[in-house]
Motif scaffolding. Structure first.
Motif, PDB file in Angstrom:
ATOM      1  N   ARG A 160       0.854  -1.178   0.000  1.00 49.71           N
ATOM      2  CA  ARG A 160       0.000   0.000   0.000  1.00 49.71           C
ATOM      3  C   ARG A 160       0.899   1.240   0.000  1.00 49.71           C
ATOM      4  O   ARG A 160       1.791   1.359   0.822  1.00 49.71           O
ATOM      5  N   ASP A 161       0.644   2.132  -0.933  1.00 49.45           N
ATOM      6  CA  ASP A 161       1.456   3.360  -0.929  1.00 49.45           C
ATOM      7  C   ASP A 161       0.632   4.616  -1.155  1.00 49.45           C
ATOM      8  O   ASP A 161       1.172   5.718  -1.195  1.00 49.45           O
ATOM      9  N   GLY A 162      -0.676   4.479  -1.345  1.00 52.73           N
ATOM     10  CA  GLY A 162      -1.539   5.650  -1.416  1.00 52.73           C
ATOM     11  C   GLY A 162      -1.337   6.531  -2.633  1.00 52.73           C
ATOM     12  O   GLY A 162      -1.738   7.686  -2.633  1.00 52.73           O
ATOM     13  N   ARG A 163      -0.734   6.005  -3.690  1.00 53.60           N
ATOM     14  CA  ARG A 163      -0.562   6.823  -4.890  1.00 53.60           C
ATOM     15  C   ARG A 163      -1.910   7.090  -5.549  1.00 53.60           C
ATOM     16  O   ARG A 163      -2.820   6.286  -5.456  1.00 53.60           O
ATOM     17  N   PRO A 164      -2.056   8.210  -6.249  1.00 49.07           N
ATOM     18  CA  PRO A 164      -3.312   8.466  -6.964  1.00 49.07           C
ATOM     19  C   PRO A 164      -3.465   7.478  -8.109  1.00 49.07           C
ATOM     20  O   PRO A 164      -2.480   7.011  -8.670  1.00 49.07           O
ATOM     21  N   PRO A 165      -4.699   7.117  -8.479  1.00 50.61           N
ATOM     22  CA  PRO A 165      -4.900   6.153  -9.559  1.00 50.61           C
ATOM     23  C   PRO A 165      -4.460   6.703 -10.903  1.00 50.61           C
ATOM     24  O   PRO A 165      -4.390   7.906 -11.110  1.00 50.61           O
ATOM     25  N   HIS A 166      -4.166   5.800 -11.831  1.00 48.70           N
ATOM     26  CA  HIS A 166      -3.774   6.198 -13.189  1.00 48.70           C
ATOM     27  C   HIS A 166      -4.910   6.989 -13.852  1.00 48.70           C
ATOM     28  O   HIS A 166      -4.686   7.989 -14.488  1.00 48.70           O
ATOM     29  N   VAL A 176     -17.360  -3.718  -9.559  1.00 50.73           N
ATOM     30  CA  VAL A 176     -16.848  -4.970 -10.110  1.00 50.73           C
ATOM     31  C   VAL A 176     -15.525  -5.334  -9.451  1.00 50.73           C
ATOM     32  O   VAL A 176     -15.284  -6.498  -9.091  1.00 50.73           O
ATOM     33  N   LEU A 177     -14.661  -4.356  -9.265  1.00 46.07           N
ATOM     34  CA  LEU A 177     -13.371  -4.598  -8.639  1.00 46.07           C
ATOM     35  C   LEU A 177     -13.548  -5.147  -7.225  1.00 46.07           C
ATOM     36  O   LEU A 177     -12.838  -6.072  -6.802  1.00 46.07           O
ATOM     37  N   ILE A 222      -2.755  -3.370  -7.771  1.00 50.25           N
ATOM     38  CA  ILE A 222      -2.664  -1.925  -8.013  1.00 50.25           C
ATOM     39  C   ILE A 222      -3.761  -1.190  -7.253  1.00 50.25           C
ATOM     40  O   ILE A 222      -3.533  -0.120  -6.676  1.00 50.25           O
ATOM     41  N   ALA A 223      -4.958  -1.778  -7.225  1.00 50.56           N
ATOM     42  CA  ALA A 223      -6.070  -1.151  -6.500  1.00 50.56           C
ATOM     43  C   ALA A 223      -5.765  -1.023  -5.016  1.00 50.56           C
ATOM     44  O   ALA A 223      -6.096  -0.010  -4.385  1.00 50.56           O
ATOM     45  N   LEU A 229      -9.698   0.055  -2.972  1.00 52.20           N
ATOM     46  CA  LEU A 229     -10.561  -0.936  -2.323  1.00 52.20           C
ATOM     47  C   LEU A 229     -10.837  -0.511  -0.898  1.00 52.20           C
ATOM     48  O   LEU A 229      -9.938  -0.043  -0.196  1.00 52.20           O
ATOM     49  N   PRO A 230     -12.081  -0.669  -0.437  1.00 53.50           N
ATOM     50  CA  PRO A 230     -12.382  -0.360   0.967  1.00 53.50           C
ATOM     51  C   PRO A 230     -11.680  -1.350   1.872  1.00 53.50           C
ATOM     52  O   PRO A 230     -11.372  -2.475   1.470  1.00 53.50           O
ATOM     53  N   ASP A 231     -11.392  -0.934   3.105  1.00 50.05           N
ATOM     54  CA  ASP A 231     -10.798  -1.855   4.064  1.00 50.05           C
ATOM     55  C   ASP A 231     -11.729  -3.033   4.271  1.00 50.05           C
ATOM     56  O   ASP A 231     -12.938  -2.862   4.418  1.00 50.05           O
TER      57      ASP A 231
END
Length: 232
Positions: A160-166, A176-177, A222-223, A229-231
């Motif tokens: 986990r690194d908290g980067r913004p999504p692509h 769906v994810l 990646i998500a 993704l929620p905890d």
């Protein structure tokens, strides 16, 4: 090889319509008997075709370029390197390639590394030959070859690194994810959302493309990194 396969192997082959081209499979393993047995079994299936056997990563690279496999069954440990560490390089050689890791190891760090590298899933060397063919079909259809129980165990270990999504996912793609993270197959997701399997496949393909993922499992990795993704 015996016992149940660790994998979501449903929804692998569409029924009806003209016969599709066989799924082309490359076996990469330095155990001659196992590799030859797998290749022979693949060739006995009308919808599968063995395109070669490689005992090394060097040979695997050459065959991916020349034999154009759809799925690679990749041993974890090879004479000239670590199969898991080479997944990214192998995927870059052929668009749409699926890699399923053949492993005698159940160590979480090995499986997590394979997910993060883009593997479509894992296959224990204790599994039956019939289950190998089912897993190949599942991988070729875009399914994740992993049990829901193992997926639930590994998800918390992804980085986990908290980067913004692509690119921003739509609400439906996030939904769906989340269902993929729950270990559901495309068919099960379609039933829950009351849509067609084709629609689910499109959602999975779109969200994977946005995330730059080669597989469902890599999309989940990646998500997790990007906090999509929620905890759980």
């Amino acid at each position: 090889m015996s016992g149940p396969v660790n994998g979501a192997v449903g929804d692998a082959v569409d029924g009806g319509g003209p016969a599709a081209a066989p799924i082309r499979v490359l076996v990469v393993d330095d155990h001659d008997v196992l590799a030859s047995s797998l290749a022979a079994v693949l060739d006995q299936e009308p919808d599968l075709l063995s395109v070669g056997v490689a005992a090394t990563l060097e040979r695997a690279r050459a065959l991916i370029r020349t034999a154009a496999p759809d799925v690679v069954l990749l041993d974890h440990r090879l004479p000239d390197g670590d199969g898991v560490a080479a997944i990214g390089e192998l995927l870059a050689l052929r668009s749409g390639l699926r890699v399923v890791v053949l492993t005698a190891s159940s160590a979480d760090h090995v499986l997590v590394a394979a997910i993060e590298a883009g593997a479509a899933g894992f296959l224990s060397k204790t599994r039956s030959l019939a289950e190998v063919t089912a897993a190949v079909r599942a991988a070729a259809s875009g399914e994740a070859v992993i049990s829901p129980e193992l997926l639930a165990r590994l998800l918390p270990r992804l980085q986990r690194d908290g980067r913004p999504p692509h690119e921003a996912l739509t609400g439906r793609e996030r939904e769906v994810l989340g269902l993929v993270a729950g270990g559901l197959t495309n068919a099960a997701i379609a039933e829950q959302l009351v849509v067609s399997v084709h629609t689910v496949r499109n959602h999975v393909a779109n969200l994977s493309a946005k995330l730059g993922a080669h597989s469902k499992l890599e999309a989940l990795s990646i998500a997790v990194r990007e906090g999509l993704l929620p905890d759980r």
